[in-house]
Design a protein around this motif. Sequence first.
Motif, mmCIF file in Angstrom:
data_model
loop_
_atom_site.group_PDB
_atom_site.id
_atom_site.type_symbol
_atom_site.label_atom_id
_atom_site.label_comp_id
_atom_site.label_asym_id
_atom_site.label_seq_id
_atom_site.Cartn_x
_atom_site.Cartn_y
_atom_site.Cartn_z
ATOM 1 N N TYR A 124 0.886 -1.175 0.231
ATOM 2 C CA TYR A 124 0.087 0.004 -0.029
ATOM 3 C C TYR A 124 0.680 1.294 -0.036
ATOM 4 O O TYR A 124 0.163 2.348 -0.102
ATOM 5 C CB TYR A 124 -0.856 0.287 1.240
ATOM 6 C CG TYR A 124 -2.005 -0.894 1.302
ATOM 7 C CD1 TYR A 124 -2.438 -1.527 0.023
ATOM 8 C CD2 TYR A 124 -2.778 -1.211 2.543
ATOM 9 C CE1 TYR A 124 -3.599 -2.434 0.257
ATOM 10 C CE2 TYR A 124 -3.773 -1.941 2.712
ATOM 11 C CZ TYR A 124 -4.258 -2.643 1.480
ATOM 12 O OH TYR A 124 -5.324 -3.489 1.579
ATOM 13 N N VAL B 128 2.732 0.949 8.285
ATOM 14 C CA VAL B 128 2.107 1.668 9.387
ATOM 15 C C VAL B 128 2.754 1.170 10.517
ATOM 16 O O VAL B 128 3.351 0.061 10.584
ATOM 17 C CB VAL B 128 0.766 1.689 9.344
ATOM 18 C CG1 VAL B 128 0.100 2.680 8.356
ATOM 19 C CG2 VAL B 128 0.040 0.312 9.133
ATOM 20 N N PHE C 14 1.508 -0.532 13.340
ATOM 21 C CA PHE C 14 1.460 -1.824 13.673
ATOM 22 C C PHE C 14 2.549 -3.137 13.181
ATOM 23 O O PHE C 14 2.876 -3.947 13.686
ATOM 24 C CB PHE C 14 -0.042 -2.306 13.781
ATOM 25 C CG PHE C 14 -0.691 -3.077 12.489
ATOM 26 C CD1 PHE C 14 -0.446 -4.025 11.737
ATOM 27 C CD2 PHE C 14 -1.247 -1.962 11.561
ATOM 28 C CE1 PHE C 14 -0.765 -4.351 10.620
ATOM 29 C CE2 PHE C 14 -1.686 -1.906 10.410
ATOM 30 C CZ PHE C 14 -1.479 -3.488 9.967
ATOM 31 N N CYS D 110 -2.415 2.935 11.788
ATOM 32 C CA CYS D 110 -3.476 2.525 11.197
ATOM 33 C C CYS D 110 -4.943 2.681 12.259
ATOM 34 O O CYS D 110 -4.726 2.468 13.249
ATOM 35 C CB CYS D 110 -3.540 0.926 11.128
ATOM 36 S SG CYS D 110 -5.104 -0.055 10.903
ATOM 37 N N PRO D 111 -5.776 3.498 11.830
ATOM 38 C CA PRO D 111 -6.821 3.768 12.915
ATOM 39 C C PRO D 111 -7.399 2.730 13.153
ATOM 40 O O PRO D 111 -7.729 2.434 14.542
ATOM 41 C CB PRO D 111 -7.876 4.719 12.126
ATOM 42 C CG PRO D 111 -7.351 4.843 10.688
ATOM 43 C CD PRO D 111 -6.007 4.201 10.333
ATOM 44 N N MET D 112 -7.818 1.556 12.658
ATOM 45 C CA MET D 112 -8.552 0.356 13.207
ATOM 46 C C MET D 112 -7.700 -0.291 14.328
ATOM 47 O O MET D 112 -8.412 -0.771 15.222
ATOM 48 C CB MET D 112 -8.572 -0.534 12.158
ATOM 49 C CG MET D 112 -9.180 -1.882 12.473
ATOM 50 S SD MET D 112 -10.018 -2.877 11.364
ATOM 51 C CE MET D 112 -8.595 -3.418 10.347
ATOM 52 N N ASN E 282 -3.647 -5.897 12.762
ATOM 53 C CA ASN E 282 -3.925 -4.573 12.545
ATOM 54 C C ASN E 282 -4.257 -3.994 14.112
ATOM 55 O O ASN E 282 -5.441 -3.850 14.186
ATOM 56 C CB ASN E 282 -4.684 -4.171 11.607
ATOM 57 C CG ASN E 282 -4.469 -4.471 10.154
ATOM 58 O OD1 ASN E 282 -3.774 -5.595 10.156
ATOM 59 N ND2 ASN E 282 -5.011 -3.716 9.216
ATOM 60 N N CYS F 20 -11.862 -0.831 9.028
ATOM 61 C CA CYS F 20 -10.662 -0.013 8.319
ATOM 62 C C CYS F 20 -11.731 1.082 7.590
ATOM 63 O O CYS F 20 -12.336 0.753 6.624
ATOM 64 C CB CYS F 20 -10.093 -0.950 7.256
ATOM 65 S SG CYS F 20 -9.249 0.008 5.806
ATOM 66 N N PRO F 21 -11.310 2.487 7.787
ATOM 67 C CA PRO F 21 -12.240 3.448 7.199
ATOM 68 C C PRO F 21 -12.084 3.446 5.735
ATOM 69 O O PRO F 21 -12.944 3.655 4.789
ATOM 70 C CB PRO F 21 -11.538 4.503 7.798
ATOM 71 C CG PRO F 21 -10.873 3.972 8.822
ATOM 72 C CD PRO F 21 -10.353 2.822 8.796
ATOM 73 N N THR F 22 -10.963 3.007 5.313
ATOM 74 C CA THR F 22 -10.458 2.962 3.477
ATOM 75 C C THR F 22 -11.338 2.012 3.100
ATOM 76 O O THR F 22 -11.957 2.244 1.826
ATOM 77 C CB THR F 22 -9.083 2.783 3.274
ATOM 78 O OG1 THR F 22 -8.326 3.791 3.991
ATOM 79 C CG2 THR F 22 -8.801 2.911 1.798
ATOM 80 N N HIS F 23 -11.367 0.672 3.651
ATOM 81 C CA HIS F 23 -12.187 -0.400 2.964
ATOM 82 C C HIS F 23 -13.625 -0.082 3.200
ATOM 83 O O HIS F 23 -14.474 -0.767 2.332
ATOM 84 C CB HIS F 23 -11.504 -1.832 3.464
ATOM 85 C CG HIS F 23 -10.245 -2.038 2.813
ATOM 86 N ND1 HIS F 23 -9.071 -1.745 3.404
ATOM 87 C CD2 HIS F 23 -9.997 -3.012 1.819
ATOM 88 C CE1 HIS F 23 -7.989 -2.259 2.584
ATOM 89 N NE2 HIS F 23 -8.632 -3.040 1.648
ATOM 90 N N GLU G 297 -11.455 -7.060 4.331
ATOM 91 C CA GLU G 297 -11.849 -5.884 5.374
ATOM 92 C C GLU G 297 -12.842 -5.156 4.735
ATOM 93 O O GLU G 297 -13.276 -4.258 5.442
ATOM 94 C CB GLU G 297 -10.614 -4.995 5.437
ATOM 95 C CG GLU G 297 -9.499 -5.389 6.466
ATOM 96 C CD GLU G 297 -8.192 -4.655 6.515
ATOM 97 O OE1 GLU G 297 -8.414 -3.284 5.870
ATOM 98 O OE2 GLU G 297 -7.267 -4.928 6.921
ATOM 99 N N VAL H 260 -6.989 -1.212 -1.520
ATOM 100 C CA VAL H 260 -6.165 0.045 -1.645
ATOM 101 C C VAL H 260 -5.327 -0.114 -3.154
ATOM 102 O O VAL H 260 -4.583 -1.120 -3.281
ATOM 103 C CB VAL H 260 -4.966 0.183 -0.435
ATOM 104 C CG1 VAL H 260 -4.239 1.305 -0.573
ATOM 105 C CG2 VAL H 260 -5.868 0.567 1.013
ATOM 106 N N CYS I 1 -4.953 4.442 1.153
ATOM 107 C CA CYS I 1 -4.900 4.483 2.628
ATOM 108 C C CYS I 1 -4.289 5.861 2.883
ATOM 109 O O CYS I 1 -3.048 5.999 2.552
ATOM 110 C CB CYS I 1 -4.457 3.289 3.079
ATOM 111 S SG CYS I 1 -3.870 3.325 5.086
ATOM 112 N N MET J 63 -0.822 5.057 4.846
ATOM 113 C CA MET J 63 0.354 4.210 4.005
ATOM 114 C C MET J 63 0.757 5.208 2.851
ATOM 115 O O MET J 63 1.985 5.146 2.502
ATOM 116 C CB MET J 63 -0.376 3.138 3.163
ATOM 117 C CG MET J 63 -0.668 1.929 4.393
ATOM 118 S SD MET J 63 0.598 1.038 4.555
ATOM 119 C CE MET J 63 0.186 -0.469 5.381
HETATM 120 FE FE1 SF4 Z 1 -5.136 0.387 8.186
HETATM 121 FE FE2 SF4 Z 1 -7.236 0.211 6.478
HETATM 122 FE FE3 SF4 Z 1 -4.862 1.363 6.120
HETATM 123 FE FE4 SF4 Z 1 -5.062 -1.194 6.402
HETATM 124 S S1 SF4 Z 1 -5.824 0.167 4.572
HETATM 125 S S2 SF4 Z 1 -3.466 0.164 7.188
HETATM 126 S S3 SF4 Z 1 -6.408 -1.355 7.779
HETATM 127 S S4 SF4 Z 1 -6.301 1.954 7.681
#
Ligand code: SF4
Length: 311
Positions: free
Chosen positions: A26, A61, A63, A86-88, A115, A173-176, A201, A236, A267, A270
Amino acid sequence: MLSKELLDEFEELKAERDAIVLAHYYVQDDAQDLADFVGDSYFLAQKAAAIDCKTLVFAGVEFMAESAKLLSPNKRVLMPEPSADCPMAHMLRKQTIDEAREKYGDDLAVVCYVNSTNQMKAWSDVCVTSSNAQRIVERMPQHHILFIPDQHLGHYIQEQVPSKHIILNDGFCPTHEAIEVGEVLAVKEEHPDAVVCAHPECAAWVLEHADYIGSTSGIIERCVSGTEKTYVICTVHGVLHEIKKQVAAAGDEGQKQFFFPRTTPICPNMARITGQKVVACLRDMSGEVFVDERYAEGARKALELMLELAK
Ligand code: SF4
Ligand code: 13P
């Protein structure tokens, strides 16, 4: 595109620091191009645990870099963009675990998507990634599984493993989650033969329309090895770089078309990881990752069990 001077400097720094660069699919294309290994979360965790070097640059990211540090505590692990998070990874209240443990006792396993924070991992029995979650859930002796933090991956795993009772948390995951089913169907309408490939996700209402569901590596493999000509990718956008490379290497350049939903999934964390930042962190030895000792042992155990059970 990085300048020749910067690329030369990067090679010198790598040798001087005895460094290996790992990158997730990503991150920006130019950061992927600098990596010794590009992969999904599981592959990168395996690499971090196995490779031999003094310095590990993790283009991903927080994690991911923290997991690398836990699995390889003697290396210096550097993050090119230390604020990329990663917000999640933060979407869980401890109370959710306490209540489930209270209710189900020894017949409950807390299964934690990588994550997640180290603290969450330490509260858990085992970690999983999107590519090994099904296998690991199947192998847990407990019947009740509290799956944290991602509700969508948890829901997908429940469908794959109906013999287990999976308790969902409310993380996402806000993006997915932002991938709109209408936008996926709009591409399908224009290209009815397209193969829809989705990351687990994504929400269930998107996965319902997928022909293939898998991790980033799985999606790349499906797009590269498939005999079909058209693909809709529900993850992504960064994965396209590797897909194009592998399609070209297979001699299929120009033979296949890849589409994303109209609102391109990016993302934002990323996307902040660039090739320039990879070189800069090696130059300055900046962005070093340290893990909170209070959670290190528990989190490492959950990650190591994942590597063991995923075999
Ligand atoms: Fe976190 Fe979603 Fe980004 Fe993956 S794509 S790192 S789950 S925010
Ligand atoms: P993978 O396990 O497919 O690499 O997924 C990581 C991730 O963050 C997906 O959003």
